[in-house]
Scaffold this active site. Sequence first.
Site, mmCIF file in Angstrom:
data_model
loop_
_atom_site.group_PDB
_atom_site.id
_atom_site.type_symbol
_atom_site.label_atom_id
_atom_site.label_comp_id
_atom_site.label_asym_id
_atom_site.label_seq_id
_atom_site.Cartn_x
_atom_site.Cartn_y
_atom_site.Cartn_z
ATOM 1 N N GLY A 27 10.203 -9.471 -18.741
ATOM 2 C CA GLY A 27 10.075 -10.739 -17.869
ATOM 3 C C GLY A 27 11.491 -11.062 -17.609
ATOM 4 O O GLY A 27 11.962 -11.600 -16.681
ATOM 5 N N TYR A 178 -7.593 -6.536 -25.305
ATOM 6 C CA TYR A 178 -6.312 -6.354 -24.676
ATOM 7 C C TYR A 178 -6.850 -5.600 -23.418
ATOM 8 O O TYR A 178 -6.216 -6.124 -22.436
ATOM 9 C CB TYR A 178 -5.248 -5.819 -25.549
ATOM 10 C CG TYR A 178 -4.249 -5.858 -24.828
ATOM 11 C CD1 TYR A 178 -3.242 -6.647 -24.244
ATOM 12 C CD2 TYR A 178 -3.550 -4.299 -24.386
ATOM 13 C CE1 TYR A 178 -1.974 -6.443 -23.666
ATOM 14 C CE2 TYR A 178 -2.373 -3.989 -23.718
ATOM 15 C CZ TYR A 178 -1.401 -5.372 -23.159
ATOM 16 O OH TYR A 178 -0.341 -5.045 -22.534
#
Length: 316
Positions: A27, A178
Amino acid sequence: MTGWNASDIPDQSGRTAVVTGANSGIGYVTARELARRGARVILACRSEERGTRALGLLLSEVPSAEVEFRRLDLGDLSSVREFAESYDRDEAGGGGLDLLVNNAGVMALPYRQTVDGFESQFGVNHLGHFALTGLLLPRLLRTPGARIVTVSSAFHALGNIDIDDLNSERNYRRWIAYGRSKTANLLFVHELARRLAASGSDVVAAAAHPGYAETNLQAAGPKMEGRRIAERVMWLGNRALAQPAAAGALPSLYAATARGVRPDSFTGPRVLGWQGAPGKSWRAKWTLNDAVAQRLWAASEGLTGVRYSGSSPSGD
């Protein structure tokens, strides 16, 4: 490494991007490289301390960057709404939003619930981004050439979603949960792309994954539980096998900026989906199931209270 890389990012001057989870890992790299190419970038992060630190680091690496930090906790729908409302308020009279990168995520955590009572991986990885995208969509629809990039994972192959047990209340296995949250990301992109096309919008909704990239995600679960040996194993695995975050961010950057990116495409590393330059990635067939995507969409609207405007309601 040959192939598309950060130097191939087109000029982003005049464009505004929101990147979630931009305080570290892929990110941060995504935000930094967009800013390096001239974009105005908003670092949307849960921790004010880490977000502010990332802001300072980015400005030290790209002094000319137009970048700011805004707090966003994807595990709290009131925070998501506050972020979207503040964005609309602060940008009143300004331009639209060119790029939303739904990057933030959590991985293989022990069972936890978000503020709103959702299983944390499904709540943060999918529902938080579903709500954020819906609330920011009017801005994106007003911006020619806008894109929405959602970061999934090769681990989506661990399992399809269970539409009757989205919060894993019957049987929680952290890695399966997940994988299901990452499948939800791909089903979301699939249905969003369909709706945008049906409404005649040119907004591109696409997905990407980093392969095996060195980030803080892998060790977060063991660290949370105090499992030091497991945390050490994850750390050693990263050092020995993972590609750096700068390489892991390339598929996201490609999906966000490269010419010719198609709606509902899935970009990842070319070499076995593990590392290398970005290219078309394999995805499980269940992530292209229209009926399941539409059921997940309806469930997500019900759970978050966010209904999309400006995209086709067909299939509801």
